[in-house]
Design a protein around this motif. Structure first.
Motif, PDB file in Angstrom:
ATOM      1  N   UNK A  71      26.479  -7.031  10.908  1.00  0.00           N
ATOM      2  CA  UNK A  71      26.066  -6.221  12.057  1.00  0.00           C
ATOM      3  C   UNK A  71      25.094  -5.117  11.679  1.00  0.00           C
ATOM      4  N   UNK A  72      24.973  -4.844  10.383  1.00  0.00           N
ATOM      5  CA  UNK A  72      24.047  -3.804   9.917  1.00  0.00           C
ATOM      6  C   UNK A  72      22.674  -4.370   9.576  1.00  0.00           C
ATOM      7  N   UNK A  73      22.399  -5.578  10.040  1.00  0.00           N
ATOM      8  CA  UNK A  73      21.113  -6.216   9.729  1.00  0.00           C
ATOM      9  C   UNK A  73      19.952  -5.359  10.224  1.00  0.00           C
ATOM     10  N   UNK A  74      18.910  -5.333   9.428  1.00  0.00           N
ATOM     11  CA  UNK A  74      17.694  -4.585   9.765  1.00  0.00           C
ATOM     12  C   UNK A  74      16.520  -5.551   9.638  1.00  0.00           C
ATOM     13  N   UNK A  75      16.040  -6.042  10.781  1.00  0.00           N
ATOM     14  CA  UNK A  75      14.921  -6.983  10.792  1.00  0.00           C
ATOM     15  C   UNK A  75      13.585  -6.280  10.973  1.00  0.00           C
ATOM     16  N   UNK A  76      13.642  -4.976  11.184  1.00  0.00           N
ATOM     17  CA  UNK A  76      12.413  -4.219  11.432  1.00  0.00           C
ATOM     18  C   UNK A  76      12.179  -3.953  12.907  1.00  0.00           C
ATOM     19  N   UNK A  77      13.021  -4.538  13.772  1.00  0.00           N
ATOM     20  CA  UNK A  77      12.882  -4.261  15.207  1.00  0.00           C
ATOM     21  C   UNK A  77      14.260  -4.285  15.863  1.00  0.00           C
ATOM     22  N   UNK A  78      14.435  -3.458  16.869  1.00  0.00           N
ATOM     23  CA  UNK A  78      15.698  -3.415  17.610  1.00  0.00           C
ATOM     24  C   UNK A  78      15.985  -4.761  18.260  1.00  0.00           C
ATOM     25  N   UNK A  79      14.952  -5.384  18.813  1.00  0.00           N
ATOM     26  CA  UNK A  79      15.111  -6.688  19.453  1.00  0.00           C
ATOM     27  C   UNK A  79      15.545  -7.748  18.437  1.00  0.00           C
ATOM     28  N   UNK A  80      14.918  -7.752  17.272  1.00  0.00           N
ATOM     29  CA  UNK A  80      15.279  -8.701  16.213  1.00  0.00           C
ATOM     30  C   UNK A  80      16.696  -8.478  15.707  1.00  0.00           C
ATOM     31  N   UNK A  81      17.091  -7.205  15.549  1.00  0.00           N
ATOM     32  CA  UNK A  81      18.449  -6.897  15.100  1.00  0.00           C
ATOM     33  C   UNK A  81      19.473  -7.431  16.103  1.00  0.00           C
ATOM     34  N   UNK A  82      19.222  -7.193  17.390  1.00  0.00           N
ATOM     35  CA  UNK A  82      20.131  -7.667  18.431  1.00  0.00           C
ATOM     36  C   UNK A  82      20.246  -9.179  18.447  1.00  0.00           C
ATOM     37  N   UNK A  83      19.118  -9.856  18.330  1.00  0.00           N
ATOM     38  CA  UNK A  83      19.122 -11.325  18.320  1.00  0.00           C
ATOM     39  C   UNK A  83      19.886 -11.858  17.107  1.00  0.00           C
ATOM     40  N   UNK A  84      19.690 -11.235  15.947  1.00  0.00           N
ATOM     41  CA  UNK A  84      20.346 -11.699  14.718  1.00  0.00           C
ATOM     42  C   UNK A  84      21.862 -11.541  14.779  1.00  0.00           C
ATOM     43  N   UNK A  85      22.358 -10.616  15.571  1.00  0.00           N
ATOM     44  CA  UNK A  85      23.805 -10.410  15.699  1.00  0.00           C
ATOM     45  C   UNK A  85      24.459 -11.396  16.664  1.00  0.00           C
ATOM     46  N   UNK A  86      23.666 -12.060  17.488  1.00  0.00           N
ATOM     47  CA  UNK A  86      24.183 -12.966  18.524  1.00  0.00           C
ATOM     48  C   UNK A  86      24.828 -14.212  17.905  1.00  0.00           C
ATOM     49  N   UNK A  87      25.655 -14.927  18.697  1.00  0.00           N
ATOM     50  CA  UNK A  87      26.372 -16.107  18.186  1.00  0.00           C
ATOM     51  C   UNK A  87      25.487 -17.177  17.554  1.00  0.00           C
ATOM     52  N   UNK A  88      24.283 -17.399  18.079  1.00  0.00           N
ATOM     53  CA  UNK A  88      23.419 -18.428  17.504  1.00  0.00           C
ATOM     54  C   UNK A  88      23.008 -18.098  16.070  1.00  0.00           C
ATOM     55  N   UNK A  89      22.899 -16.826  15.770  1.00  0.00           N
ATOM     56  CA  UNK A  89      22.496 -16.406  14.426  1.00  0.00           C
ATOM     57  C   UNK A  89      23.726 -16.065  13.593  1.00  0.00           C
ATOM     58  N   UNK A  90      24.019 -14.786  13.371  1.00  0.00           N
ATOM     59  CA  UNK A  90      25.149 -14.409  12.509  1.00  0.00           C
ATOM     60  C   UNK A  90      26.485 -14.325  13.235  1.00  0.00           C
ATOM     61  N   UNK A  91      26.481 -14.259  14.542  1.00  0.00           N
ATOM     62  CA  UNK A  91      27.717 -14.133  15.319  1.00  0.00           C
ATOM     63  C   UNK A  91      28.564 -12.988  14.762  1.00  0.00           C
TER      64      UNK A  91
END
Length: 180
Positions: A71-91
């Motif tokens: 949940x502490x992922x940092x993709x460089x964008x708020x939108x990218x961080x939110x997407x990466x936390x979603x079930x399709x990605x890291x869940x």
């Protein structure tokens, strides 16, 4: 008195034991690089915990464990961080941690090692080998640096339309400062 001298000599010849190192998190990082639309995108994780019970002279006796707070992922964008936390990605809601636990460590060359173990991401456990270098630091500690490639599809990360946009292979990179 003679027995005391023998005990003292015995301590001099005992092998150095693995030690439980402390991590200097201010000088440590877990990062990644992945290609999106053929453009490298760098990111990392803001929170992680590492445990190293390791003697560089006897690597086969050591153990390593790293836990990432996904949940502490940092993709460089708020939108990218939110997407990466979603079930399709890291869940992140169902699988808040990614964990690597070594099963064996071996010396490859002077200052180079490989830790073989299991990586658990999103409930998927896969064997991985993580090469790393150890560099002695002036404070008596060590700097462990390394990286390895992993396939998103092996862990059920991403998928669907994202497979046309984001490469399956990601490069994990780390720098862990170990204090005595």
């Amino acid at each position: 008195m003679r027995w005391l001298w023998l005990v003292f000599l015995g301590f001099l010849v005992l092998p150095v034991q693995a030690r439980d190192w402390q991590v200097d998190y201010a000088k440590s990082a877990v990062r990644f690089v992945i290609r999106q639309m053929n453009v490298p995108v760098e990111g990392g994780f803001r929170r992680f915990a590492a445990q190293a019970d390791f003697d560089p002279a006897r690597p086969e006796q050591g153990r390593l464990r790293v836990e990432l707070d996904v949940g502490s992922i940092d993709t460089g964008s708020t939108e990218g961080d939110g997407e990466a936390r979603r079930p399709l990605w890291f869940d992140a809601a169902r699988h808040p941690r990614a964990v690597f636990v070594s099963k064996a460590i071996r010396r490859l060359a002077d200052g180079r090692y490989a830790a073989s173990g299991e990586l658990n991401v999103k409930g998927q456990v896969r064997p991985v080998t993580v090469p790393f270098a150890l560099v002695r630091q002036a404070n008596g500690g060590w700097l462990a640096e390394g990286g390895f490639a992993l396939r998103r599809s092996d862990f059920g990360i991403g998928g669907g339309d994202w497979n046309d946009v984001v490469d399956d292979v990601a490069e994990a990179r780390f720098r862990i400062a170990l204090l005595p």
